[in-house]
Design an enzyme around this catalytic site. Structure first.
Site, PDB file in Angstrom:
ATOM      1  N   PRO A   2      62.588 -61.334  96.456  1.00  0.00           N
ATOM      2  CA  PRO A   2      62.826 -61.927  97.757  1.00  0.00           C
ATOM      3  C   PRO A   2      61.693 -62.755  98.317  1.00  0.00           C
ATOM      4  O   PRO A   2      60.737 -62.232  98.863  1.00  0.00           O
ATOM      5  CB  PRO A   2      63.068 -60.707  98.650  1.00  0.00           C
ATOM      6  CG  PRO A   2      62.591 -59.526  97.868  1.00  0.00           C
ATOM      7  CD  PRO A   2      62.028 -59.997  96.602  1.00  0.00           C
ATOM      8  N   GLU A   3      61.822 -64.031  98.208  1.00  0.00           N
ATOM      9  CA  GLU A   3      61.037 -64.938  99.021  1.00  0.00           C
ATOM     10  C   GLU A   3      61.998 -65.506 100.057  1.00  0.00           C
ATOM     11  O   GLU A   3      63.122 -65.034 100.165  1.00  0.00           O
ATOM     12  CB  GLU A   3      60.393 -66.039  98.158  1.00  0.00           C
ATOM     13  CG  GLU A   3      59.468 -65.463  97.086  1.00  0.00           C
ATOM     14  CD  GLU A   3      58.772 -66.525  96.249  1.00  0.00           C
ATOM     15  OE1 GLU A   3      58.510 -67.611  96.772  1.00  0.00           O
ATOM     16  OE2 GLU A   3      58.511 -66.269  95.066  1.00  0.00           O
ATOM     17  N   HIS A 129      68.887 -44.921  93.499  1.00  0.00           N
ATOM     18  CA  HIS A 129      68.121 -45.766  94.407  1.00  0.00           C
ATOM     19  C   HIS A 129      68.951 -46.414  95.500  1.00  0.00           C
ATOM     20  O   HIS A 129      68.510 -47.360  96.123  1.00  0.00           O
ATOM     21  CB  HIS A 129      67.337 -46.839  93.634  1.00  0.00           C
ATOM     22  CG  HIS A 129      66.542 -46.286  92.491  1.00  0.00           C
ATOM     23  ND1 HIS A 129      65.565 -45.329  92.664  1.00  0.00           N
ATOM     24  CD2 HIS A 129      66.595 -46.531  91.169  1.00  0.00           C
ATOM     25  CE1 HIS A 129      65.034 -45.024  91.484  1.00  0.00           C
ATOM     26  NE2 HIS A 129      65.652 -45.738  90.565  1.00  0.00           N
ATOM     27  N   ARG A 148      61.861 -49.750  93.672  1.00  0.00           N
ATOM     28  CA  ARG A 148      60.410 -49.621  93.868  1.00  0.00           C
ATOM     29  C   ARG A 148      60.036 -49.165  95.264  1.00  0.00           C
ATOM     30  O   ARG A 148      58.890 -48.826  95.513  1.00  0.00           O
ATOM     31  CB  ARG A 148      59.731 -50.951  93.547  1.00  0.00           C
ATOM     32  CG  ARG A 148      59.817 -51.288  92.078  1.00  0.00           C
ATOM     33  CD  ARG A 148      59.219 -52.637  91.778  1.00  0.00           C
ATOM     34  NE  ARG A 148      57.781 -52.633  91.903  1.00  0.00           N
ATOM     35  CZ  ARG A 148      57.019 -53.704  91.721  1.00  0.00           C
ATOM     36  NH1 ARG A 148      57.584 -54.851  91.411  1.00  0.00           N
ATOM     37  NH2 ARG A 148      55.723 -53.632  91.837  1.00  0.00           N
ATOM     38  N   ARG A 191      38.619 -74.574 104.522  1.00  0.00           N
ATOM     39  CA  ARG A 191      38.905 -73.348 103.763  1.00  0.00           C
ATOM     40  C   ARG A 191      38.476 -73.499 102.303  1.00  0.00           C
ATOM     41  O   ARG A 191      38.772 -74.494 101.658  1.00  0.00           O
ATOM     42  CB  ARG A 191      40.409 -73.044 103.805  1.00  0.00           C
ATOM     43  CG  ARG A 191      40.909 -72.669 105.170  1.00  0.00           C
ATOM     44  CD  ARG A 191      40.783 -71.162 105.382  1.00  0.00           C
ATOM     45  NE  ARG A 191      41.697 -70.741 106.433  1.00  0.00           N
ATOM     46  CZ  ARG A 191      42.571 -69.756 106.303  1.00  0.00           C
ATOM     47  NH1 ARG A 191      42.637 -69.080 105.180  1.00  0.00           N
ATOM     48  NH2 ARG A 191      43.360 -69.429 107.295  1.00  0.00           N
TER      49      ARG A 191
END
Length: 318
Positions: A2-3, A129, A148, A191
DNA sequence: AAAAGCCCCTGGACGC
DNA sequence: TGCGTCCAGGGGCTTT
């Protein structure tokens, strides 16, 4: 999984089943995911109407008529399974799903063009799960499965959403108007961290992850190993690289959402309709393959940055 | 403030 | 076939 594109796909897939519907029952199968589930979790959700679904960065937000909002994060392996209503009852879910297959965007009620990736429509028994099961008034169930358990769910008052620690520090939405070269250059100015790490930082741009950062930098022709400061000139104005990066980020996310997100690893063997965008990766997971940019002739390489894989073409990304 | 490292957890792929 | 090793989409937290 999941992005941002995957979370957006999940949100769109759950909307027709959940938005405007009452939850009649919620089963909590274990006390915790990544964090303990909220106190009296099932009780606070039972009999509530999900008024709307939303997304912020990689968080999915379920707004409830109680005034609370359920924050859902899928972690690394979180997914939702939709089991449709019993045959004959009213629902927008597919009417006669084949086992493990989604009929596709058809007249079954899923709007044409709606992303269907990341979902599996089955009428199966409890699987390992399956941590939380939501039952709707229509007889549909929405099951959260997460091997997980890096995902989590929180309940917060809607009025405290914007100031919640998880939300407060988030950067801008990459698909909103806030992402522009001036903003990105301002944040990147001076940065020294790698561009890869900079773009993964959710406080800068909220929703990018390991895959889409690699893909966006390839599209923009920029090396992930450059210092983030390369996006800004000495006076803080955007460089040409910065100008190229903005549409690259936006375009790759939009293309991924249109494809229903990406499905890999944990989902490789899953039945059902899965996102399709992994077939459009130009660099991710393509170590040793020739660069697909027309006329480039370079090679994609896997490197490690901040302990995670980065993929880039050593020839056309500078 | 920024950057780097560690940790949470399970399962699949791969090498021997 | 079986076992050990490595790796995985995330992000919070602690240490420099």
């Amino acid at each position: 999984m999941p992005e941002l594109p995957e979370v957006e796909t999940v949100k769109r897939g759950l909307e027709p089943v959940l938005a405007g519907r009452r939850l009649v029952r919620v089963e909590q199968r274990r006390p915790d995911l990544r964090f303990p589930l909220p106190e009296r979790f099932a009780e606070r959700l039972a009999c509530r109407v999900v008024t709307a679904l939303d997304r912020r960065a990689k968080y999915m937000l379920w707004h409830l008529d109680s005034g609370e909002t359920l924050i859902v994060h899928l972690g690394m392996s979180g997914r939702f399974t939709i089991t449709p209503h019993a045959a004959g009852s009213r629902s927008v879910a597919p009417r006669t799903p084949r086992q493990g297959r989604v009929p596709g965007p058809t007249s079954d009620g899923i709007p044409e063009g709606q992303a269907l990736g990341q979902f599996m429509y089955v009428t199966g028994a409890t699987a390992a799960h399956d941590h939380v099961v939501f039952h709707t008034e229509d007889g549909a169930t929405v099951t959260y499965n997460d091997p997980r358990r890096f995902g989590f769910m929180l309940l917060v008052p809607g009025t405290e959403l914007d100031t919640h620690p998880l939300m407060r520090g988030l950067g801008i939405e990459p698909l909103g108007n806030g992402l522009n070269a001036v903003y990105l250059a301002m944040r990147a100015h001076g940065r020294k961290a790698d561009l890869k790490a900079f773009l993964l930082d959710q406080r800068i741009v909220a929703g990018l992850g390991n895959i889409y950062v690699s893909e966006a930098l390839h599209r923009a022709g920029i090396s992930p190993h450059r210092a983030a400061g390369c996006l800004a000139k000495s006076e803080g104005r955007p460089t040409g690289r910065c100008e190229r990066l903005i549409p690259a980020i936006r375009d790759v996310l939009i293309a991924a959402i249109e494809a229903g997100g990406s499905s890999l690893r944990d989902y490789r063997h899953a039945d059902g309709a899965l996102g399709d965008f992994q077939h459009q990766f130009l660099v991710y997971d393509r170590d040793g393959e020739p660069c697909q940019r027309a006329g480039c002739g370079g090679m994609v390489r896997r490197t490690i940055q901040a302990g995670r894989s980065t993929f880039h073409c050593t020839s056309c990304q500078r």
